[in-house]
Design an enzyme around this catalytic site. Structure first.
Site, PDB file in Angstrom:
ATOM      1  N   ASP A  36       0.978  -1.248   0.132  1.00 33.35           N
ATOM      2  CA  ASP A  36      -0.037   0.028   0.004  1.00 33.35           C
ATOM      3  C   ASP A  36       0.857   1.356   0.032  1.00 33.35           C
ATOM      4  O   ASP A  36       1.679   1.518   1.056  1.00 33.35           O
ATOM      5  CB  ASP A  36      -0.952   0.033   1.249  1.00 33.35           C
ATOM      6  CG  ASP A  36      -2.141  -1.029   1.225  1.00 33.35           C
ATOM      7  OD1 ASP A  36      -2.521  -1.089   0.154  1.00 33.35           O
ATOM      8  OD2 ASP A  36      -2.089  -1.906   1.996  1.00 33.35           O
ATOM      9  N   MET A  38       0.804   4.938   0.086  1.00 30.67           N
ATOM     10  CA  MET A  38       0.038   6.520   0.229  1.00 30.67           C
ATOM     11  C   MET A  38       0.627   7.584   0.305  1.00 30.67           C
ATOM     12  O   MET A  38       1.712   7.706   1.158  1.00 30.67           O
ATOM     13  CB  MET A  38      -0.666   6.247   1.600  1.00 30.67           C
ATOM     14  CG  MET A  38      -1.529   4.877   1.778  1.00 30.67           C
ATOM     15  SD  MET A  38      -2.513   5.003   3.301  1.00 30.67           S
ATOM     16  CE  MET A  38      -2.696   3.216   3.305  1.00 30.67           C
ATOM     17  N   HIS A  75      -0.276  -1.068  -4.803  1.00 30.53           N
ATOM     18  CA  HIS A  75      -1.644  -0.314  -4.734  1.00 30.53           C
ATOM     19  C   HIS A  75      -1.333   1.256  -4.425  1.00 30.53           C
ATOM     20  O   HIS A  75      -1.100   1.577  -3.431  1.00 30.53           O
ATOM     21  CB  HIS A  75      -2.657  -0.921  -3.651  1.00 30.53           C
ATOM     22  CG  HIS A  75      -3.951  -0.314  -3.351  1.00 30.53           C
ATOM     23  ND1 HIS A  75      -4.656  -0.393  -2.118  1.00 30.53           N
ATOM     24  CD2 HIS A  75      -4.472   0.568  -4.258  1.00 30.53           C
ATOM     25  CE1 HIS A  75      -5.846   0.139  -2.174  1.00 30.53           C
ATOM     26  NE2 HIS A  75      -5.729   1.258  -3.472  1.00 30.53           N
ATOM     27  N   PHE A 174      -6.503   3.386   5.376  1.00 32.29           N
ATOM     28  CA  PHE A 174      -6.280   2.907   6.773  1.00 32.29           C
ATOM     29  C   PHE A 174      -6.300   1.222   6.617  1.00 32.29           C
ATOM     30  O   PHE A 174      -7.432   0.886   6.012  1.00 32.29           O
ATOM     31  CB  PHE A 174      -6.753   3.283   8.016  1.00 32.29           C
ATOM     32  CG  PHE A 174      -6.475   5.074   7.925  1.00 32.29           C
ATOM     33  CD1 PHE A 174      -5.228   5.360   8.740  1.00 32.29           C
ATOM     34  CD2 PHE A 174      -7.238   6.028   7.314  1.00 32.29           C
ATOM     35  CE1 PHE A 174      -5.071   6.507   8.864  1.00 32.29           C
ATOM     36  CE2 PHE A 174      -7.111   7.171   7.455  1.00 32.29           C
ATOM     37  CZ  PHE A 174      -5.680   7.544   8.245  1.00 32.29           C
ATOM     38  N   GLY A 176      -7.594  -2.177   9.062  1.00 33.03           N
ATOM     39  CA  GLY A 176      -8.291  -2.515  10.076  1.00 33.03           C
ATOM     40  C   GLY A 176      -9.707  -2.156  10.306  1.00 33.03           C
ATOM     41  O   GLY A 176     -10.325  -2.103  11.339  1.00 33.03           O
ATOM     42  N   GLY A 203      -9.947  -4.576   1.867  1.00 35.25           N
ATOM     43  CA  GLY A 203     -10.494  -3.808   3.221  1.00 35.25           C
ATOM     44  C   GLY A 203     -11.463  -4.433   3.866  1.00 35.25           C
ATOM     45  O   GLY A 203     -12.593  -5.017   3.190  1.00 35.25           O
ATOM     46  N   GLY A 224      -5.043  -7.420   5.283  1.00 31.83           N
ATOM     47  CA  GLY A 224      -4.038  -6.996   6.237  1.00 31.83           C
ATOM     48  C   GLY A 224      -3.928  -7.754   7.855  1.00 31.83           C
ATOM     49  O   GLY A 224      -3.254  -8.351   8.140  1.00 31.83           O
TER      50      GLY A 224
HETATM   51  C1  DX5 Z   1      -6.626   0.496   2.806  1.00 32.83           C
HETATM   52  C2  DX5 Z   1      -5.427  -0.396   2.259  1.00 32.83           C
HETATM   53  C3  DX5 Z   1      -5.769  -1.794   2.534  1.00 32.83           C
HETATM   54  C4  DX5 Z   1      -5.648  -2.275   3.828  1.00 32.83           C
HETATM   55  C5  DX5 Z   1      -6.352  -3.432   4.297  1.00 32.83           C
HETATM   56  O1  DX5 Z   1      -6.323   1.587   2.491  1.00 32.83           O
HETATM   57  O2  DX5 Z   1      -5.630  -0.385   0.664  1.00 32.83           O
HETATM   58  O3  DX5 Z   1      -4.808  -2.612   1.820  1.00 32.83           O
HETATM   59  O4  DX5 Z   1      -4.192  -2.582   4.390  1.00 32.83           O
HETATM   60  O5  DX5 Z   1      -6.407  -3.661   5.598  1.00 32.83           O
HETATM   61  P1  DX5 Z   1      -7.455  -4.713   6.453  1.00 32.83           P
HETATM   62  O6  DX5 Z   1      -7.286  -5.984   5.484  1.00 32.83           O
HETATM   63  O7  DX5 Z   1      -6.903  -4.866   7.779  1.00 32.83           O
HETATM   64  O8  DX5 Z   1      -8.622  -3.939   6.073  1.00 32.83           O
HETATM   65 ZN    ZN Z   2      -4.601  -1.579  -0.513  1.00 30.24          ZN
END
Ligand code: DX5
Ligand code: ZN
Length: 246
Positions: A36, A38, A75, A174, A176, A203, A224
């Site tokens: 990820d 960002m 991503h 984020f 979680g 997500g 995640g």
């Molecule tokens: C959020 C990310 C996800 C995140 C998913 O913006 O793109 O890849 O890590 O995390 P979980 O699986 O904890 O929702």
């Molecule tokens: Zn992601």
């Protein structure tokens, strides 16, 4: 649907020992690593850029084929997706997944032709990613209707078509967060039209939500917190895979 591809998101890994976290996850049965990126602008959070990807890449064997084991699935939650394609290729990214919303609103220096008024069209960006030797993915946020993708997927020019679509099942930014089942009709509509397309969900995926996502037709599963927060990550990866492939 194509077979399950399990892509743990290293956003929930221990960043102090990231290289080891990456190799451990692959050792526990993960197919890809979901990375990820960002920029604090497209999303209200920052992670890391190409220099970190360069350092963790050698900890995981490169895929021997497109979509193979060890694929770095980057991503790109960034405002200027065109700008970083070459850097991420050099860092070892295999699949560069940009956001539709960022592509259509980025201009000027980010435009492939460099002219100030031109927007970066998704098809142009996909072609550019392919020219650099990566797979191309296109992601949509929860508020973006799936309808924006039909024209892009129906393009007769193969190099301008995406290899994967990512349907976000949380607002990006984020780990979680809670899974948004409201996004699954997008997955189902895509799967109905494209039986062989790689459709990724990202997500809130866990043992509790995987069946809904799999039923809708998702085959690339990002997780995640469910993987990195588990006492037995290998068991979680296995359960996610079985839910998709059964
Ligand atoms: C959020 C990310 C996800 C995140 C998913 O913006 O793109 O890849 O890590 O995390 P979980 O699986 O904890 O929702
Ligand atoms: Zn992601």
């Amino acid at each position: 649907s194509p077979p399950a591809i399990i892509a743990p998101s290293i956003l929930s890994a221990d960043f102090a020992t990231l290289g080891k976290a990456c190799s451990d996850t692959i050792g526990q049965g993960a197919d890809w690593l979901h990375v990820d990126i960002m920029d604090g602008h497209f999303v209200p959070n920052m992670t890391f850029g190409a220099p970190v990807v360069t350092k963790i890449r050698p900890h995981v064997q490169r895929p021997s084929s497109a979509y193979g084991n060890g694929t770095f699935d980057c991503h790109m939650m960034i405002a200027e997706p065109k700008k970083w394609v070459k850097e991420f290729k050099a860092a070892g990214c295999d699949l560069y997944c940009f956001h539709y919303e960022a592509a259509i609103s980025s201009t000027a220096a980010d435009s492939p032709s460099g002219t100030s008024s031109e927007k970066t069209s998704p098809k142009e960006l996909i072609k550019f990613i392919h020219e650099q030797g990566m797979q191309a993915g296109i992601a949509i946020k929860p508020k973006t209707p799936v309808d924006v993708l039909w024209e892009i997927l129906e393009n007769p020019v193969e190099e301008e078509r995406p290899d994967m679509v990512l349907v976000m099942t949380v607002e990006p930014g984020f780990g979680g967060q809670s899974f948004m089942a409201s996004e699954l009709p997008k997955v189902a509509a895509l799967r109905k039209k494209y039986p062989e397309l790689h459709i990724e969900v990202d997500g809130g995926l866990s043992g509790k939500t995987i069946d809904q996502a799999a039923d809708a037709g998702a085959n690339v599963i990002v997780a995640g917190s469910a993987v990195f927060g588990a006492s037995d990550p290998g068991a979680v990866i296995k359960a996610l895979r079985e839910a998709v492939d059964s």
